[in-house]
Motif scaffolding. Structure first.
Motif, PDB file in Angstrom:
ATOM      1  N   PHE A  57       0.824  -1.211   0.000  1.00  0.00           N
ATOM      2  CA  PHE A  57       0.000   0.000   0.000  1.00  0.00           C
ATOM      3  C   PHE A  57       0.860   1.264   0.000  1.00  0.00           C
ATOM      4  CE2 PHE A  57      -3.087  -2.999   2.004  1.00  0.00           C
ATOM      5  CZ  PHE A  57      -4.050  -2.933   1.001  1.00  0.00           C
ATOM      6  N   GLY A  58       2.040   1.194   0.626  1.00  0.00           N
ATOM      7  CA  GLY A  58       2.872   2.381   0.762  1.00  0.00           C
ATOM      8  C   GLY A  58       3.689   2.725  -0.470  1.00  0.00           C
ATOM      9  N   SER A  59       4.077   1.712  -1.274  1.00  0.00           N
ATOM     10  CA  SER A  59       4.940   2.015  -2.417  1.00  0.00           C
ATOM     11  C   SER A  59       4.628   1.219  -3.684  1.00  0.00           C
ATOM     12  CB  SER A  59       6.412   1.808  -2.030  1.00  0.00           C
ATOM     13  OG  SER A  59       6.647   0.464  -1.636  1.00  0.00           O
ATOM     14  N   LEU A  60       4.356  -0.081  -3.569  1.00  0.00           N
ATOM     15  CA  LEU A  60       4.197  -0.896  -4.775  1.00  0.00           C
ATOM     16  C   LEU A  60       3.051  -0.413  -5.667  1.00  0.00           C
ATOM     17  CD1 LEU A  60       4.822  -4.598  -3.664  1.00  0.00           C
ATOM     18  CD2 LEU A  60       6.404  -2.976  -4.698  1.00  0.00           C
ATOM     19  N   LYS A  61       1.904  -0.131  -5.066  1.00  0.00           N
ATOM     20  CA  LYS A  61       0.755   0.310  -5.864  1.00  0.00           C
ATOM     21  C   LYS A  61       1.066   1.632  -6.577  1.00  0.00           C
ATOM     22  CE  LYS A  61      -3.501  -0.539  -4.887  1.00  0.00           C
ATOM     23  NZ  LYS A  61      -4.866  -0.589  -4.297  1.00  0.00           N
ATOM     24  N   ASN A  62       1.827   2.493  -5.925  1.00  0.00           N
ATOM     25  CA  ASN A  62       2.189   3.766  -6.544  1.00  0.00           C
ATOM     26  C   ASN A  62       3.169   3.557  -7.694  1.00  0.00           C
ATOM     27  OD1 ASN A  62       2.019   6.650  -6.663  1.00  0.00           O
ATOM     28  ND2 ASN A  62       4.052   6.760  -5.737  1.00  0.00           N
ATOM     29  N   ARG A  63       4.098   2.597  -7.544  1.00  0.00           N
ATOM     30  CA  ARG A  63       5.028   2.309  -8.636  1.00  0.00           C
ATOM     31  C   ARG A  63       4.288   1.786  -9.857  1.00  0.00           C
ATOM     32  NH1 ARG A  63       9.601  -0.976  -5.117  1.00  0.00           N
ATOM     33  NH2 ARG A  63       9.911   0.656  -3.557  1.00  0.00           N
ATOM     34  N   VAL A  64       3.322   0.919  -9.617  1.00  0.00           N
ATOM     35  CA  VAL A  64       2.508   0.401 -10.723  1.00  0.00           C
ATOM     36  C   VAL A  64       1.789   1.562 -11.409  1.00  0.00           C
ATOM     37  CG1 VAL A  64       0.532  -1.039 -11.321  1.00  0.00           C
ATOM     38  CG2 VAL A  64       2.227  -1.878  -9.677  1.00  0.00           C
ATOM     39  N   ARG A  65       1.206   2.445 -10.608  1.00  0.00           N
ATOM     40  CA  ARG A  65       0.474   3.604 -11.152  1.00  0.00           C
ATOM     41  C   ARG A  65       1.373   4.473 -12.024  1.00  0.00           C
ATOM     42  NH1 ARG A  65      -0.471   9.122  -9.677  1.00  0.00           N
ATOM     43  NH2 ARG A  65       1.146   8.944  -8.080  1.00  0.00           N
ATOM     44  N   LEU A  66       2.558   4.799 -11.518  1.00  0.00           N
ATOM     45  CA  LEU A  66       3.467   5.677 -12.245  1.00  0.00           C
ATOM     46  C   LEU A  66       3.946   5.039 -13.544  1.00  0.00           C
ATOM     47  CD1 LEU A  66       5.598   7.001  -9.245  1.00  0.00           C
ATOM     48  CD2 LEU A  66       3.953   8.323 -10.593  1.00  0.00           C
ATOM     49  N   SER A  67       4.307   3.760 -13.469  1.00  0.00           N
ATOM     50  CA  SER A  67       4.815   3.095 -14.669  1.00  0.00           C
ATOM     51  C   SER A  67       3.724   2.972 -15.732  1.00  0.00           C
ATOM     52  CB  SER A  67       5.393   1.723 -14.319  1.00  0.00           C
ATOM     53  OG  SER A  67       4.401   0.854 -13.808  1.00  0.00           O
ATOM     54  N   LYS A  68       2.489   2.746 -15.312  1.00  0.00           N
ATOM     55  CA  LYS A  68       1.381   2.632 -16.277  1.00  0.00           C
ATOM     56  C   LYS A  68       1.007   3.994 -16.862  1.00  0.00           C
ATOM     57  CE  LYS A  68      -0.615  -1.701 -14.615  1.00  0.00           C
ATOM     58  NZ  LYS A  68      -0.014  -2.452 -15.727  1.00  0.00           N
ATOM     59  N   MET A  69       1.394   5.057 -16.174  1.00  0.00           N
ATOM     60  CA  MET A  69       1.197   6.399 -16.719  1.00  0.00           C
ATOM     61  C   MET A  69       2.238   6.713 -17.797  1.00  0.00           C
ATOM     62  SD  MET A  69       0.451   8.504 -13.183  1.00  0.00           S
ATOM     63  CE  MET A  69       0.700  10.114 -13.918  1.00  0.00           C
ATOM     64  N   GLY A  70       3.277   5.863 -17.886  1.00  0.00           N
ATOM     65  CA  GLY A  70       4.331   6.089 -18.867  1.00  0.00           C
ATOM     66  C   GLY A  70       5.537   6.804 -18.319  1.00  0.00           C
ATOM     67  N   VAL A  71       5.645   6.932 -16.989  1.00  0.00           N
ATOM     68  CA  VAL A  71       6.793   7.590 -16.375  1.00  0.00           C
ATOM     69  C   VAL A  71       7.967   6.608 -16.346  1.00  0.00           C
ATOM     70  CG1 VAL A  71       7.675   8.748 -14.323  1.00  0.00           C
ATOM     71  CG2 VAL A  71       5.249   8.945 -14.910  1.00  0.00           C
ATOM     72  N   PRO A  72       9.102   6.922 -16.966  1.00  0.00           N
ATOM     73  CA  PRO A  72      10.267   6.048 -16.888  1.00  0.00           C
ATOM     74  C   PRO A  72      10.634   5.776 -15.433  1.00  0.00           C
ATOM     75  CG  PRO A  72      10.613   7.743 -18.543  1.00  0.00           C
ATOM     76  CD  PRO A  72       9.351   8.105 -17.814  1.00  0.00           C
ATOM     77  N   THR A  73      10.764   4.503 -15.091  1.00  0.00           N
ATOM     78  CA  THR A  73      10.918   4.118 -13.685  1.00  0.00           C
ATOM     79  C   THR A  73      12.087   3.179 -13.489  1.00  0.00           C
ATOM     80  OG1 THR A  73       8.505   4.326 -13.402  1.00  0.00           O
ATOM     81  CG2 THR A  73       9.716   3.112 -11.706  1.00  0.00           C
ATOM     82  N   MET A  74      13.021   3.583 -12.648  1.00  0.00           N
ATOM     83  CA  MET A  74      14.170   2.760 -12.269  1.00  0.00           C
ATOM     84  C   MET A  74      13.888   2.191 -10.881  1.00  0.00           C
ATOM     85  SD  MET A  74      16.267   3.314 -14.879  1.00  0.00           S
ATOM     86  CE  MET A  74      17.932   2.860 -14.363  1.00  0.00           C
ATOM     87  N   ILE A  75      13.860   0.848 -10.779  1.00  0.00           N
ATOM     88  CA  ILE A  75      13.589   0.209  -9.492  1.00  0.00           C
ATOM     89  C   ILE A  75      14.855  -0.476  -9.013  1.00  0.00           C
ATOM     90  CG2 ILE A  75      12.152  -1.435  -8.242  1.00  0.00           C
ATOM     91  CD1 ILE A  75       9.965  -0.975 -10.285  1.00  0.00           C
ATOM     92  N   LEU A  76      15.437   0.104  -8.004  1.00  0.00           N
ATOM     93  CA  LEU A  76      16.730  -0.317  -7.476  1.00  0.00           C
ATOM     94  C   LEU A  76      16.573  -1.359  -6.371  1.00  0.00           C
ATOM     95  CD1 LEU A  76      19.858   0.382  -6.775  1.00  0.00           C
ATOM     96  CD2 LEU A  76      18.826   1.892  -5.092  1.00  0.00           C
ATOM     97  N   ILE A  77      17.369  -2.414  -6.447  1.00  0.00           N
ATOM     98  CA  ILE A  77      17.483  -3.346  -5.338  1.00  0.00           C
ATOM     99  C   ILE A  77      18.815  -3.041  -4.653  1.00  0.00           C
ATOM    100  CG2 ILE A  77      17.631  -5.764  -4.662  1.00  0.00           C
ATOM    101  CD1 ILE A  77      15.882  -6.426  -7.081  1.00  0.00           C
ATOM    102  N   ALA A  78      18.727  -2.429  -3.481  1.00  0.00           N
ATOM    103  CA  ALA A  78      19.909  -1.868  -2.806  1.00  0.00           C
ATOM    104  C   ALA A  78      20.638  -2.934  -1.992  1.00  0.00           C
ATOM    105  CB  ALA A  78      19.494  -0.690  -1.935  1.00  0.00           C
ATOM    106  N   ASP A  79      21.279  -3.867  -2.703  1.00  0.00           N
ATOM    107  CA  ASP A  79      21.915  -4.990  -2.006  1.00  0.00           C
ATOM    108  C   ASP A  79      23.175  -4.585  -1.235  1.00  0.00           C
ATOM    109  OD1 ASP A  79      23.134  -4.530  -4.460  1.00  0.00           O
ATOM    110  OD2 ASP A  79      23.251  -6.646  -5.029  1.00  0.00           O
ATOM    111  N   TYR A  80      23.956  -3.637  -1.751  1.00  0.00           N
ATOM    112  CA  TYR A  80      25.127  -3.172  -1.001  1.00  0.00           C
ATOM    113  C   TYR A  80      24.723  -2.600   0.359  1.00  0.00           C
ATOM    114  CZ  TYR A  80      29.034  -3.494  -4.356  1.00  0.00           C
ATOM    115  OH  TYR A  80      30.039  -3.941  -5.179  1.00  0.00           O
ATOM    116  N   GLN A  81      23.601  -1.908   0.387  1.00  0.00           N
ATOM    117  CA  GLN A  81      23.210  -1.219   1.612  1.00  0.00           C
ATOM    118  C   GLN A  81      22.770  -2.176   2.713  1.00  0.00           C
ATOM    119  OE1 GLN A  81      20.512   1.911   0.413  1.00  0.00           O
ATOM    120  NE2 GLN A  81      22.166   3.122  -0.477  1.00  0.00           N
ATOM    121  N   VAL A  82      22.459  -3.414   2.343  1.00  0.00           N
ATOM    122  CA  VAL A  82      22.148  -4.417   3.370  1.00  0.00           C
ATOM    123  C   VAL A  82      23.353  -4.621   4.285  1.00  0.00           C
ATOM    124  CG1 VAL A  82      21.559  -6.847   3.760  1.00  0.00           C
ATOM    125  CG2 VAL A  82      20.462  -5.592   1.922  1.00  0.00           C
TER     126      VAL A  82
END
Length: 366
Positions: A57-82
């Motif tokens: 509810f906090g982020s995934l649904k918004n990412r789907v919304r933005l990408s479907k609007m056609g906004v170029p979206t970079m989704i980072l998996i921050a493995d170093y920061q772990v």
């Protein structure tokens, strides 16, 4: 200048930053639908395990919304920061794949418009870390309240340099792809402000006539903070107060049954006086689209039992397609690996171009 004066000045600046971020966020939100290609969103997660409904509810649904609007979206998996505050490095690879499964099951579609990648596989971007570190002071990093909060939560006895420079690495993640919009909550604004500061200082110092980096802006979340089922803190898998997206319907029902409410039978939406009840009402609201007050009125004197029963019903209905898609994806490891490899390839192409521009600006070409 005394420490107290510095603190007061920092807090005053923080209030101004928040006010400006809210204004700019509202402006960007209006423009996104009209000019989606004008923006590049940078967002992501650390691979510390599967995602829960708070993430959904906090982020995934918004990412789907933005990408479907056609906004170029970079989704980072921050493995170093772990590595900055977790010892579970033996699970990073598997957790990375679990994140991708959750992303795709939620409706994110990788392709020309959406890139999913772990930043440890983009060495050209990480080379920006050294010049960026020269553009901020140790005192600026020490004052960052978000880092202080994360250190406290992690219960680290020794703070490693990676934790202290965490905001600089986030600046690398945002700026290497020239991201100009970052969906965040208000608590993440200090991190984003470091990225804005670095962009501004780099441009002023090395390329004032032809700036390389945009100053990224926040797209502030409209979803209220979702408390865990214990009602004590933000939903978190580490606190054991979350409902995972991968949970079955029965597991969801059992988790909701244990959720904390209060002793009053008549259900009302009063966030200040009844935070635990209000949290469950908000979750129902997020599933149904009704206002929390309407949900509460519908339950009335049905008490906590009816409240939890309704939450279980609407949550399982909301997550049903996601869970079905998730089960399909779990058996397709080759596809998950391909999504990551394609994302890494695209991210590296972007990073190579940016690094070439940066070397040229700093007179480091050979």
């Amino acid at each position: 200048m005394s420490d107290m004066t510095e603190k007061e000045e920092y807090e005053s600046n923080s209030e101004k930053i928040l006010a400006e971020a809210m204004r700019k966020s509202a402006e960007i939100e209006k423009d996104l639908a009209l000019n989606p290609k004008k923006y590049r969103v940078l967002t992501g997660d650390r691979p510390t395990g599967r995602l829960h409904i708070g993430h959904y509810f906090g982020s995934l649904k918004n990412r789907v919304r933005l990408s479907k609007m056609g906004v170029p979206t970079m989704i980072l998996i921050a493995d170093y920061q772990v590595l900055t505050d977790h010892d579970a490095f033996d699970r990073i690879s598997q957790n990375t794949k679990e994140l991708v499964i959750d992303y795709l099951a939620a409706g994110i579609e990788p392709g020309e418009n959406v890139c999913i990648y772990p930043h440890s596989h983009v060495p050209e971007a990480n080379q920006l870390m050294v010049p960026f570190l020269t553009l901020v002071s140790s005192s600026e990093l020490n004052r960052n309240p978000t880092v202080k909060d994360e250190i406290q939560k992690s219960q680290l006895t020794t703070v490693n340099a990676g934790m202290l420079t965490y905001p600089v690495h986030q600046a690398v993640d945002i700026l290497f792809c020239k991201g100009n919009v970052v969906p965040v909550g208000k608590d993440q604004l200090p991190h984003l402000e470091i990225a804005r500061l670095i962009a501004k200082r780099f441009n002023k110092k090395f390329c004032p006539d032809n700036p390389i980096f945009p100053e990224p802006h926040a797209l502030l979340s409209k979803t209220p903070m979702i408390l865990g089922l214990d009602g004590n803190a933000k939903m978190s898998k580490s606190l054991g107060n979350a409902i995972m997206l991968s949970a079955s319907e029965d597991e969801t029902a059992k988790a909701v049954k244990k959720a904390k409410t209060d002793q009053e039978r008549f259900i009302t939406y009063e966030p200040e006086r009844r935070p635990e009840v209000a949290n469950l009402l908000r979750l129902i609201s997020l599933c149904t689209g009704e206002d929390p007050e309407q949900v509460a009125a519908g339950i009335g004197d049905g008490g906590g039992g009816k409240l939890k029963s309704l939450l279980t019903e609407v949550l399982n209905e909301e997550l049903k397609p996601l869970r079905q898609k998730r089960r399909e994806l779990e058996g397709n490891t080759d596809y998950i690996r391909q999504v990551l490899n394609d994302g890494v390839k695209k991210a590296r192409e972007i990073a190579v171009k940016t690094l070439e521009e940066v070397r040229s600006a700093m007179n480091m070409e050979i």
